[in-house]
Scaffold this active site. Structure first.
Site, PDB file in Angstrom:
ATOM      1  N   HIS B  13      51.429   8.384  52.579  1.00 32.48           N
ATOM      2  CA  HIS B  13      50.095   8.196  51.980  1.00 32.48           C
ATOM      3  C   HIS B  13      50.291   7.573  50.610  1.00 32.48           C
ATOM      4  O   HIS B  13      50.627   8.263  49.648  1.00 32.48           O
ATOM      5  CB  HIS B  13      49.355   9.531  51.852  1.00 32.48           C
ATOM      6  CG  HIS B  13      47.932   9.367  51.398  1.00 32.48           C
ATOM      7  ND1 HIS B  13      46.875   9.992  52.025  1.00 32.48           N
ATOM      8  CD2 HIS B  13      47.385   8.644  50.387  1.00 32.48           C
ATOM      9  CE1 HIS B  13      45.744   9.667  51.414  1.00 32.48           C
ATOM     10  NE2 HIS B  13      46.035   8.856  50.406  1.00 32.48           N
ATOM     11  N   HIS B  15      48.969   4.437  47.695  1.00 35.72           N
ATOM     12  CA  HIS B  15      48.078   3.373  47.211  1.00 35.72           C
ATOM     13  C   HIS B  15      48.915   2.384  46.405  1.00 35.72           C
ATOM     14  O   HIS B  15      49.500   2.747  45.401  1.00 35.72           O
ATOM     15  CB  HIS B  15      46.960   3.955  46.337  1.00 35.72           C
ATOM     16  CG  HIS B  15      46.091   4.915  47.075  1.00 35.72           C
ATOM     17  ND1 HIS B  15      44.954   4.527  47.760  1.00 35.72           N
ATOM     18  CD2 HIS B  15      46.209   6.243  47.280  1.00 35.72           C
ATOM     19  CE1 HIS B  15      44.399   5.590  48.335  1.00 35.72           C
ATOM     20  NE2 HIS B  15      45.145   6.647  48.067  1.00 35.72           N
ATOM     21  N   LYS B  96      42.142   4.508  58.314  1.00 32.46           N
ATOM     22  CA  LYS B  96      41.814   5.504  57.289  1.00 32.46           C
ATOM     23  C   LYS B  96      40.308   5.677  57.176  1.00 32.46           C
ATOM     24  O   LYS B  96      39.587   4.697  56.972  1.00 32.46           O
ATOM     25  CB  LYS B  96      42.362   5.059  55.929  1.00 32.46           C
ATOM     26  CG  LYS B  96      41.952   5.954  54.747  1.00 32.46           C
ATOM     27  CD  LYS B  96      42.605   7.319  54.786  1.00 32.46           C
ATOM     28  CE  LYS B  96      42.202   8.211  53.621  1.00 32.46           C
ATOM     29  NZ  LYS B  96      42.796   7.855  52.350  1.00 32.46           N
ATOM     30  N   HIS B 135      40.243  11.414  54.579  1.00 37.05           N
ATOM     31  CA  HIS B 135      40.045  12.083  53.290  1.00 37.05           C
ATOM     32  C   HIS B 135      38.957  13.116  53.532  1.00 37.05           C
ATOM     33  O   HIS B 135      37.771  12.787  53.536  1.00 37.05           O
ATOM     34  CB  HIS B 135      39.623  11.080  52.210  1.00 37.05           C
ATOM     35  CG  HIS B 135      39.446  11.707  50.849  1.00 37.05           C
ATOM     36  ND1 HIS B 135      40.053  11.222  49.708  1.00 37.05           N
ATOM     37  CD2 HIS B 135      38.764  12.808  50.442  1.00 37.05           C
ATOM     38  CE1 HIS B 135      39.737  11.984  48.665  1.00 37.05           C
ATOM     39  NE2 HIS B 135      38.942  12.946  49.086  1.00 37.05           N
ATOM     40  N   HIS B 169      46.384  14.735  52.287  1.00 36.59           N
ATOM     41  CA  HIS B 169      46.516  15.431  50.984  1.00 36.59           C
ATOM     42  C   HIS B 169      45.773  16.763  50.955  1.00 36.59           C
ATOM     43  O   HIS B 169      44.905  16.966  50.107  1.00 36.59           O
ATOM     44  CB  HIS B 169      46.084  14.524  49.821  1.00 36.59           C
ATOM     45  CG  HIS B 169      44.808  13.742  50.043  1.00 36.59           C
ATOM     46  ND1 HIS B 169      43.623  14.319  50.447  1.00 36.59           N
ATOM     47  CD2 HIS B 169      44.542  12.419  49.939  1.00 36.59           C
ATOM     48  CE1 HIS B 169      42.704  13.383  50.563  1.00 36.59           C
ATOM     49  NE2 HIS B 169      43.241  12.229  50.268  1.00 36.59           N
ATOM     50  N   ASP B 241      50.142  10.244  47.964  1.00 32.90           N
ATOM     51  CA  ASP B 241      48.836   9.853  47.425  1.00 32.90           C
ATOM     52  C   ASP B 241      48.983   9.290  46.012  1.00 32.90           C
ATOM     53  O   ASP B 241      48.080   9.407  45.197  1.00 32.90           O
ATOM     54  CB  ASP B 241      47.831  11.016  47.451  1.00 32.90           C
ATOM     55  CG  ASP B 241      46.400  10.527  47.243  1.00 32.90           C
ATOM     56  OD1 ASP B 241      46.140   9.314  47.374  1.00 32.90           O
ATOM     57  OD2 ASP B 241      45.534  11.371  46.930  1.00 32.90           O
TER      58      ASP B 241
END
Lengths: 338, 338
Positions: B13, B15, B96, B135, B169, B241
């Site tokens: 995970h 970004h 996602k 999420h 997460h 994350d």
């Protein structure tokens, strides 16, 4: 235009700081309040007669209005003698007790809340009729700190039955039961604990200007505290805990705790009291209750609010000081009359 | 010197952003990971084949290492057809799903988690064997958002029994029971939810660099999640994350949510696994579990950590981008081998 008169509003928990910051924020309180209880957590804290008299004079100079009275406090120390407290009794309204390290400039606070350590000073204060104001938090998990402190409040209330104990800026619904249980317990309520929850700090974008100690908590805490204020319960009074920090000390990697609410407090209170149909109780909450609890007669001063949009400034500035108020850039429905 | 080899670590995970920020943070991940699942919440989000192929190439260019594989995802949309998903199936590892407005760049997320609205896309994914990463937060009170989302996870798990659902997460102990209850639920765990609590964000000074969604929670949440990681429970895998934002967008009056942990993740994990006597489970947590859950065979890559102080940089910089990592200025007890 709809209007509203508040008679001699009092802010019974206020941080005015010193120097340029005092000159910036002092007039913003004296403009809308008749008096305010000034917290002594300067660096170094106010612990001597000379320091408190000098600070009082600096406040009066900064506020430059003869219809504003600063009620001075000193910073609790375990070694204050009866004689010292007797000597300064008429100069102060209370003694402020900070446990070590719980908030801004509390590094010189008491290391232990052991009642035997505190007893000599508190007994002297009890005899002399000097109230104690307490920042009631432990060093536990952030959301539990006030709750964990309640047994200490209870023990103090039992051990010093004639000492007036002010539970400052209460933030948890659990505090309310204890407040009602003992005759010698009272509490101040801030604007922010009546209007905000943790969502306003960390629920959306991070808002450092809503960050304070004790932290604002859950909706059920806010709602219970607000009800107490709306009812103007006789054991609570308004104390803003307005605590200015320079903008750059809030918007940084280790932001200071404190919400600057002095210039928006009365307006925000009028809005929420009106919304809940309780405007009739506002004067008790912001003045009469404090008069009774502390036994004071404030300077007569009528503050007129009008039902007119108040666009809260993004910052208040003076020389190099720049402070961001609570609700910066937002609109409140009541304004101070020009 | 004591050392430790991690075989083909995977960050499931991540970004990586785009532009200069991608060029700054990409190499910091490819240096210590064999592969990473890249989140698609750019602005605008990745929703077409062209966009995902182009983004994948930009990532490969930025990372400039042939032993790093970006596993690409696309941003869930309710109108993805079966044909479209079939066409891109081999290019992506998962889809996602963001509910509208729960975190950074989720303004184009799904407006409703109504199962009938989501059904066509999820059924197509189930048939094609494409996992969904979610999420899982509602728009409720900050501390309750994940807990409130659990019935939605449960309903999805029941309605799409062959769909692999990744609870991203996870941050609350309540999520663990549900995770264990359904065969098709899996979860990623970040470094920060294993090591931090709300005290690290708002307990002392305000720390914007520990602010993220879902917010880190209570000690009992952290402890329960950490136990799951230490045990390398087969239904959990590491997903940092890591979510970089420019320093000035964190240290401001409306700070962005996201913790930048990529360059410190393996070191911090080694430290906590060692402290708890579980170093033997680290490889399963950071690689083997993800391989089994996703059915992937990562590029073979051995990462060597040595027991040597690692002073975490205060910032990582590239051109005009400046990002503050988690634990900036602190010392971790494990380092990447030079």
């Amino acid at each position: 235009m709809e209007s509203l008169i508040i008679d001699s509003p009092l802010d019974m928990h206020l941080h005015l700081r010193d120097g340029d910051m005092l000159e910036l924020v002092g007039p913003l309180t004296s403009k809308s309040f008749s008096g305010a209880l000034i917290m002594p957590n300067l660096a170094p804290p106010i612990t001597t007669k000379e320091a408190l008299l000098s600070y009082k004079q600096r406040i009066l100079n900064a506020c430059s209005e003869d219809d504003f009275k600063p009620y001075i406090t000193i910073f609790f120390q375990v070694d204050y003698s009866y004689e010292f407290l007797k000597e300064i009794k008429d100069e102060i309204i209370s003694v402020k007790l900070y446990p070590f390290g719980v908030t801004t400039n509390s590094e010189t606070g008491v290391a232990s809340m052991d009642i035997n350590v505190l007893r000599p000073t508190l007994q002297s204060m009890e005899k002399l009729g000097i109230p104690v104001c307490i920042h009631g938090e432990t060093k536990g998990f952030i959301l539990d700190r006030e709750k964990e402190f309640l047994p200490i409040y209870e023990s103090l209330a039992i051990n010093f039955p004639k000492l007036k104990i002010m539970m400052e800026h209460i933030s948890s619904k659990e505090s309310i039961d204890l407040l009602k249980k003992y005759d010698n317990l009272y509490a101040t309520l801030t604007v922010h604990h009546l209007l905000l929850t943790l969502d306003d700090v960390i629920g959306g974008m991070l808002n450092p200007h809503a960050f304070c100690k004790p932290i604002v908590k859950k909706p059920e805490d806010r709602d219970a505290l607000l009800q107490l204020a709306l009812d103007a319960h006789p054991k609570v009074m308004f104390g803003s805990d307005s605590a200015p920090h320079p903008k750059e000390k809030k918007e940084t990697s280790d932001g200071a705790a404190g919400i600057f609410s002095a210039p928006i407090a009365l307006q925000a209170l009028a809005e929420v009291f009106e919304k809940n149909g309780k405007l009739d109780n506002l004067n008790a909450f912001v003045s009469l209750n404090a008069q009774k609890i502390y036994g004071i007669s404030p300077i007569k001063k009528s503050i007129k609010l009008v039902k007119k949009d108040f666009i809260v400034p993004n910052t208040y500035n003076f020389k190099n000081e720049k402070v961001v108020p609570l609700f910066a850039g937002e609109i409140l429905s009541w304004s101070l009359e020009d």
